[in-house]
Enzyme design. Structure first.
Site, PDB file in Angstrom:
ATOM      1  N   TYR A 191      34.337  -8.078  74.217  1.00 51.47           N
ATOM      2  CA  TYR A 191      34.793  -8.428  72.872  1.00 51.47           C
ATOM      3  C   TYR A 191      36.156  -9.116  72.950  1.00 51.47           C
ATOM      4  CZ  TYR A 191      36.208  -8.034  68.004  1.00 51.47           C
ATOM      5  OH  TYR A 191      36.639  -8.317  66.726  1.00 51.47           O
ATOM      6  N   HIS A 239      37.571 -13.387  72.376  1.00 56.11           N
ATOM      7  CA  HIS A 239      38.607 -13.761  71.412  1.00 56.11           C
ATOM      8  C   HIS A 239      39.804 -14.448  72.068  1.00 56.11           C
ATOM      9  CE1 HIS A 239      36.336 -11.171  68.718  1.00 56.11           C
ATOM     10  NE2 HIS A 239      36.999 -11.742  67.735  1.00 56.11           N
ATOM     11  N   TYR A 243      45.983 -13.554  60.799  1.00 56.93           N
ATOM     12  CA  TYR A 243      44.740 -12.819  61.025  1.00 56.93           C
ATOM     13  C   TYR A 243      44.849 -12.085  62.356  1.00 56.93           C
ATOM     14  CZ  TYR A 243      39.592 -12.233  60.840  1.00 56.93           C
ATOM     15  OH  TYR A 243      38.310 -11.737  60.772  1.00 56.93           O
ATOM     16  N   TRP A 288      29.553 -18.148  65.352  1.00 58.72           N
ATOM     17  CA  TRP A 288      30.400 -17.098  65.930  1.00 58.72           C
ATOM     18  C   TRP A 288      29.721 -15.738  65.769  1.00 58.72           C
ATOM     19  CZ3 TRP A 288      34.380 -16.873  69.138  1.00 58.72           C
ATOM     20  CH2 TRP A 288      35.077 -15.663  69.246  1.00 58.72           C
ATOM     21  N   TRP A 289      29.197 -15.480  64.589  1.00 55.36           N
ATOM     22  CA  TRP A 289      28.497 -14.205  64.374  1.00 55.36           C
ATOM     23  C   TRP A 289      27.352 -14.038  65.367  1.00 55.36           C
ATOM     24  CZ3 TRP A 289      27.710 -14.328  58.348  1.00 55.36           C
ATOM     25  CH2 TRP A 289      28.933 -14.080  57.709  1.00 55.36           C
TER      26      TRP A 289
END
Length: 104
Positions: free
Chosen positions: A18, A22, A41, A76-77
């Protein structure tokens, strides 16, 4: 400026993956977020249980909601669905948190 916070999670054993995905996020997705008025963000990981805490500042709720309709966001999802719980549309399973205190 609107402040939003939310929780999500990462599957056990997928914390490193994960985080790797990113660093960095796709430049196309970054562009979409900025074009839709997204600022500051951040996503934080609690490695003890895989929970994620997200914080974002935005200009407008409608523009924030419109991010989900972009092809960059949907791609992206799909890219992230194997490392975290997702809904049938591939969006991350999450819960919005209500602000109860803020100090500037």
């Amino acid at each position: 400026m609107i402040r939003k916070a939310f929780r999500m999670s990462v599957h056990p054993g997928e914390h490193g993956e994960y985080e790797r995905r990113h660093r960095p996020i796709w430049s196309e997705l970054e562009g979409v977020l900025k074009a839709h008025g997204v600022h500051n963000y951040s996503i934080f990981l609690d490695a003890r249980d895989g929970s994620l805490f997200g914080y974002v500042e935005l200009d407008d709720e409608a523009r924030w909601a419109a991010v989900a309709a972009t092809e960059e966001c949907r791609a992206w999802w799909r890219y992230m669905r194997d490392v975290m719980p997702t809904n049938p549309d591939d969006s991350p399973v999450g819960v919005e948190l209500r602000e109860v205190f803020h100090l500037d």
